[in-house]
Design a protein around this motif. Sequence first.
Motif, PDB file in Angstrom:
ATOM      1  N   ASP A 416      17.500  77.982  30.037  1.00  0.00           N
ATOM      2  CA  ASP A 416      18.665  77.173  30.428  1.00  0.00           C
ATOM      3  C   ASP A 416      19.939  77.760  29.813  1.00  0.00           C
ATOM      4  OD1 ASP A 416      17.085  75.485  31.836  1.00  0.00           O
ATOM      5  OD2 ASP A 416      16.985  73.924  30.288  1.00  0.00           O
ATOM      6  N   LYS A 417      21.018  77.697  30.584  1.00  0.00           N
ATOM      7  CA  LYS A 417      22.296  78.289  30.146  1.00  0.00           C
ATOM      8  C   LYS A 417      22.759  77.749  28.795  1.00  0.00           C
ATOM      9  CE  LYS A 417      24.550  80.001  34.300  1.00  0.00           C
ATOM     10  NZ  LYS A 417      23.431  79.904  35.259  1.00  0.00           N
ATOM     11  N   GLU A 418      22.476  76.474  28.543  1.00  0.00           N
ATOM     12  CA  GLU A 418      22.972  75.850  27.310  1.00  0.00           C
ATOM     13  C   GLU A 418      22.375  76.490  26.049  1.00  0.00           C
ATOM     14  OE1 GLU A 418      21.169  71.847  26.507  1.00  0.00           O
ATOM     15  OE2 GLU A 418      20.256  72.169  28.475  1.00  0.00           O
TER      16      GLU A 418
END
Lengths: 421, 77
Positions: A416-418
Amino acid sequence: MNMENKNIDRRGFIGRLGGLGLAGVAMSAFPWIEACSPKTTEETGRDYTRIGFIGTGSRGCFHLENLQKIHNARVVALCDNYEPHLTEGSSYFPQARLYSDYRKLLEDPEVDSVVIATPLYCHFQMAMDAMDAGKNVYCEKAMAYTIEQCHQLYMKHKQTGKIFFIGQQRLFDPKYLKAMEGVVKGEYGPVVNVRNYWFRNNDWRRPVPSPDLERHINWRLYREYSRGLMTELACHQIQNGTWATGMLPEKVMGSGSIIYWKDGREVFDNVCCIYTFPNGVNMTFESVISNAHFGMGEQILCKDAMVDLPGSRIYYENPPKKSGIEQMIAEIEQGIFSNSAFAGTSWSAENGSKDPGISIMPEADGDGTLEIMQAFCNSAISGVMPPRILEEAYYGTVFCLLGDEALLQQKTMTLDKEFYI
Amino acid sequence: MFKDSVITARQKTRELIILLVCFAIAFFTNVGATIAYSGHWTEIFTQIGFVVVITGILYVLQWVVRIIAYLIKKIFS
């Protein structure tokens, strides 16, 4: 290692790694080495860091043995909730105060830094509490049990500014640094594949004095405490790919199961993961603990050579040509000893190269564990966090955990980008 | 226990000539191999160790042949 260099001081540290002659491109690829130099610590006016040691099991005792050789470390407190381990740990530093609760150790005002060598599931809370208590932290790999926890720990480090090392000792292993130098410089052509494997033939169990201690001692076998082969073995190796390619994997797929050790364990006894980098290069991690034939291997395959990291050897695709007389003798030998076929074969196996390779660092010893601990002590004294060292460790663990998710969910996983830092 | 023996100058000369012939064979084998396998001309000197070893092997082999010939001759004489 001979007796003369058993005790390493700050100068000894840089001497061991400085002797590699890394420069230019290589130093920009390994910036943490220069940042751990003694020059930085000499400016602070402090000579040592006072260490509280949490987890005095087998790995912990190995670190304690190393800490005896490090001049700027004072182990002032030890903690373990298993009495036999604590007793063993105290044999290395008999003057150290003993605790059975790590929170009490963290309250000890004489402790500047803590070393955490406990089971994986404990890492997160202990490291968080330690940084909250104002301590510098050296935590064994893998960093934490989940990707979210890793991210929280990273943010805690950023927030508190405390020194935070994860025990990725390969980052300080002279053999790896020297081998990676050539890879990073492109001396062997572009990286086309990365192979990591770890094969053993044992049940991975430790003797348990009483059945109620089974999960406490054999924590590696249970999901509640460990992510199995991915966090205990892969986390040593997955970092090789990001290090060699200078990229992070884009996705991972894999498969795992229990095929032989059906003894109540909950973690897989064989796994196979494929990581793919943005340029399409694949990296594999394979582990089986019911056949040890291939042992442990970490290989960077470049277009012109294969670099064997633990073996510290380079195998060129077109090795230097042998002399005429050597070739003639080899042909005569082959003529005498090889089997003669009745008829020509229409197909022959594409056997691997028999080239013996070239040694990169025949004189290298150790695996970087002593050096990384020394580097941690230097940083704890100077208060200077070496660049990129935590990021390397973070992604090393995060991609192991992502690999484990791929095994569990039986699907291709992306990060995930986060969680990119 | 042991008898004194005399190695004549002629015998010495013969052995030296045989050794020289062995060296020449080994040397030209190296030259031939260097040409046949497209090696660098410096191998003629750098591979001299192989030449010396092959010389020794050839010298030992000719002695084996001579001993066998001597034994056969003795049996039939």
